[in-house]
Structure formats: structure tokens, C-alpha cells
Design a protein around this motif. Structure first.
Motif, short mmCIF file in Angstrom:
data_model
loop_
_atom_site.label_atom_id
_atom_site.label_comp_id
_atom_site.label_asym_id
_atom_site.label_seq_id
_atom_site.Cartn_x
_atom_site.Cartn_y
_atom_site.Cartn_z
N TYR A 11 -19.13 -24.90 -32.67
CA TYR A 11 -18.58 -25.92 -31.77
C TYR A 11 -17.84 -26.94 -32.60
O TYR A 11 -17.94 -26.95 -33.82
N VAL A 12 -17.06 -27.78 -31.91
CA VAL A 12 -16.41 -28.89 -32.58
C VAL A 12 -16.82 -30.17 -31.88
O VAL A 12 -17.16 -30.18 -30.70
N GLU A 13 -16.84 -31.23 -32.65
CA GLU A 13 -17.15 -32.55 -32.12
C GLU A 13 -15.85 -33.31 -31.96
O GLU A 13 -15.07 -33.41 -32.91
N LEU A 14 -15.61 -33.84 -30.78
CA LEU A 14 -14.38 -34.58 -30.52
C LEU A 14 -14.56 -36.04 -30.90
O LEU A 14 -15.59 -36.64 -30.62
N ARG A 151 -8.20 -22.28 -24.76
CA ARG A 151 -8.52 -20.96 -24.21
C ARG A 151 -9.67 -21.09 -23.23
O ARG A 151 -10.35 -22.12 -23.21
N VAL A 152 -9.89 -20.06 -22.48
CA VAL A 152 -11.01 -20.03 -21.54
C VAL A 152 -11.85 -18.80 -21.82
O VAL A 152 -11.33 -17.82 -22.36
N ASP A 164 -16.16 -22.54 -27.24
CA ASP A 164 -15.53 -21.53 -26.41
C ASP A 164 -16.00 -20.15 -26.86
O ASP A 164 -16.71 -20.02 -27.86
N LEU A 165 -15.59 -19.15 -26.13
CA LEU A 165 -16.05 -17.79 -26.41
C LEU A 165 -15.67 -17.34 -27.81
O LEU A 165 -16.49 -16.78 -28.53
N LYS A 166 -14.45 -17.61 -28.22
CA LYS A 166 -14.01 -17.19 -29.55
C LYS A 166 -14.81 -17.89 -30.65
O LYS A 166 -15.24 -17.27 -31.61
N THR A 167 -15.02 -19.19 -30.48
CA THR A 167 -15.76 -19.97 -31.48
C THR A 167 -17.22 -19.55 -31.55
O THR A 167 -17.79 -19.43 -32.64
N ALA A 168 -17.83 -19.31 -30.39
CA ALA A 168 -19.26 -18.95 -30.35
C ALA A 168 -19.49 -17.51 -30.79
O ALA A 168 -20.52 -17.21 -31.39
N LEU A 174 -22.42 -18.10 -26.62
CA LEU A 174 -21.79 -19.29 -26.04
C LEU A 174 -22.77 -20.04 -25.15
O LEU A 174 -22.87 -21.27 -25.23
N ILE A 175 -23.53 -19.33 -24.35
CA ILE A 175 -24.55 -19.98 -23.50
C ILE A 175 -25.59 -20.66 -24.39
O ILE A 175 -25.99 -21.80 -24.13
N ARG A 176 -26.01 -20.00 -25.47
CA ARG A 176 -26.99 -20.60 -26.39
C ARG A 176 -26.42 -21.85 -27.05
O ARG A 176 -27.13 -22.85 -27.23
N VAL A 177 -25.16 -21.81 -27.45
CA VAL A 177 -24.53 -22.97 -28.07
C VAL A 177 -24.51 -24.13 -27.07
O VAL A 177 -24.85 -25.26 -27.41
#
Length: 188
Positions: A11-14, A151-152, A164-168, A174-177
């Protein structure tokens, strides 16, 4: 767009965070598109996860990246305004786009489609072009830009953490993240 702080690849922090719309709960936004096979495939798992959450405000945001993306977002916001953006209706829209080859990008095609779902055609067309729906579309575009959605499906937790899906790496991850980000958001 906010600066992004890398956090281990999941993930990224904004910084600064994107604005939130609620207080007192953890806010989770799911950015999706009816034309995206990954959003479609993840929808049942996301729905189950969201249904199990307490103290979480879950917001679905159709991403308006232009063209059919905007048309689908407008469709979604009109259905929300008419109190028809329930699970069955969302599933029907996904099925029409994903499996029946329907674009649902034209207002008349959308009106014919939602009429078969029990929505008054004339009322739908009136709401589709209303000030409220146009405002929601503009707000979604601004939120997508502020959150850096590229992306979605993408999830934003408390306006601060994005994955997002690519990052996770996978739908399950992704759900766990997102679950871990909810825990982190509660701790802060």
C-alpha cells in the motif's frame, strides 16, 4: 495528487490525506468500474467483507476515467439517487457488461436496461442528467485525482492508505491488506 510514501509494496500512504466524508468511523472507499473484470470478480468477496464490518463506513465509487467509465459512473449515481444501487442491481449491471457484451454507455440503452430491473425509464433519464448526479460525477473525479487512483479495483482507507490489486498481488491479499489498513486506521 498527494505525495505517496512507499510502505513495503502492499500500500501507499498519501500525504496529505484525501478528504474524508464521515467522522467517528473508519472510512473505506472502493474505486471500481463495471467494465473491469477484476472489479467484477472481486465484487462478491468485497460485499461479504463489507457486510462483516462494524465501525466502518464503506463507500463504493465508480471511477470516471472518461468515455464509458463516465457513463457507468453516471449510471451508478443515478441508481443510487433512485435507491436502486443495491447488490442485485449492481450484479445485473456487472453481468450485462461483463457477460452479455452490453456497453451501457448510451443513456437510452441504460434507461431500457434499468427499466427491465423495475426502474421507471423516464424518471431514470431525468435523474441521470440531474444537477445532483452531475455533481457526484465531478466529486468522484476530484476524489480519484486526490487519491491518485490509477487502476481498479483500488481501496482507500481513511483517505490516507491506498492499495490496489496490482500492488497487493492478488484479490485475497488485497482484502487482507485492506483489513490491516482498517486496523492501522483505528489505532491512529
Amino acid at each position: 495528487m498527494a505525495d505517496e510514501i512507499p510502505t513495503g509494496g502492499r500500500y501507499v500512504e498519501l500525504s496529505p490525506p484525501a478528504p474524508r466524508t464521515t467522522s467517528g468511523t473508519v472510512e473505506v472507499w472502493e474505486f471500481f468500474w463495471y467494465g473491469d473484470p477484476h472489479s467484477y470478480a472481486m465484487e462478491p468477496a468485497v460485499r461479504r467483507w463489507a457486510g462483516r464490518q462494524t465501525g466502518v463506513t464503506f463507500v463504493r465509487v465508480p471511477v470516471p476515467f472518461g468515455g464509458p467509465w463516465d457513463a457507468h459512473a453516471q449510471l451508478h449515481f443515478a441508481l443510487e439517487a433512485l435507491a436502486h444501487a443495491d447488490t442485485a442491481t449492481m450484479h445485473a449491471v456487472y453481468e450485462a457488461v461483463q457477460h452479455q457484451g452490453r456497453r451501457l454507455a448510451d443513456p437510452d440503452e441504460q434507461a431500457d436496461f434499468v427499466a427491465r430491473l423495475g426502474v421507471d425509464r423516464a424518471r431514470y433519464l431525468s435523474v441521470l442528467n440531474s444537477f445532483g448526479v452531475k455533481g457526484q460525477l465531478a466529486a468522484a473525479k476530484a476524489q480519484v485525482r486526490r487519491a491518485g487512483v490509477q487502476r481498479v479495483p483500488t481501496f482507500l482507507v481513511n483517505g490516507k492508505y491506498r492499495s490496489d490489486l496490482k500492488t497487493a498481488g492478488s484479490p485475497a491479499e488485497l482484502i487482507r491488506v485492506v483489513e490491516r489498513l482498517v486496523v492501522m486506521a483505528r489505532a491512529r
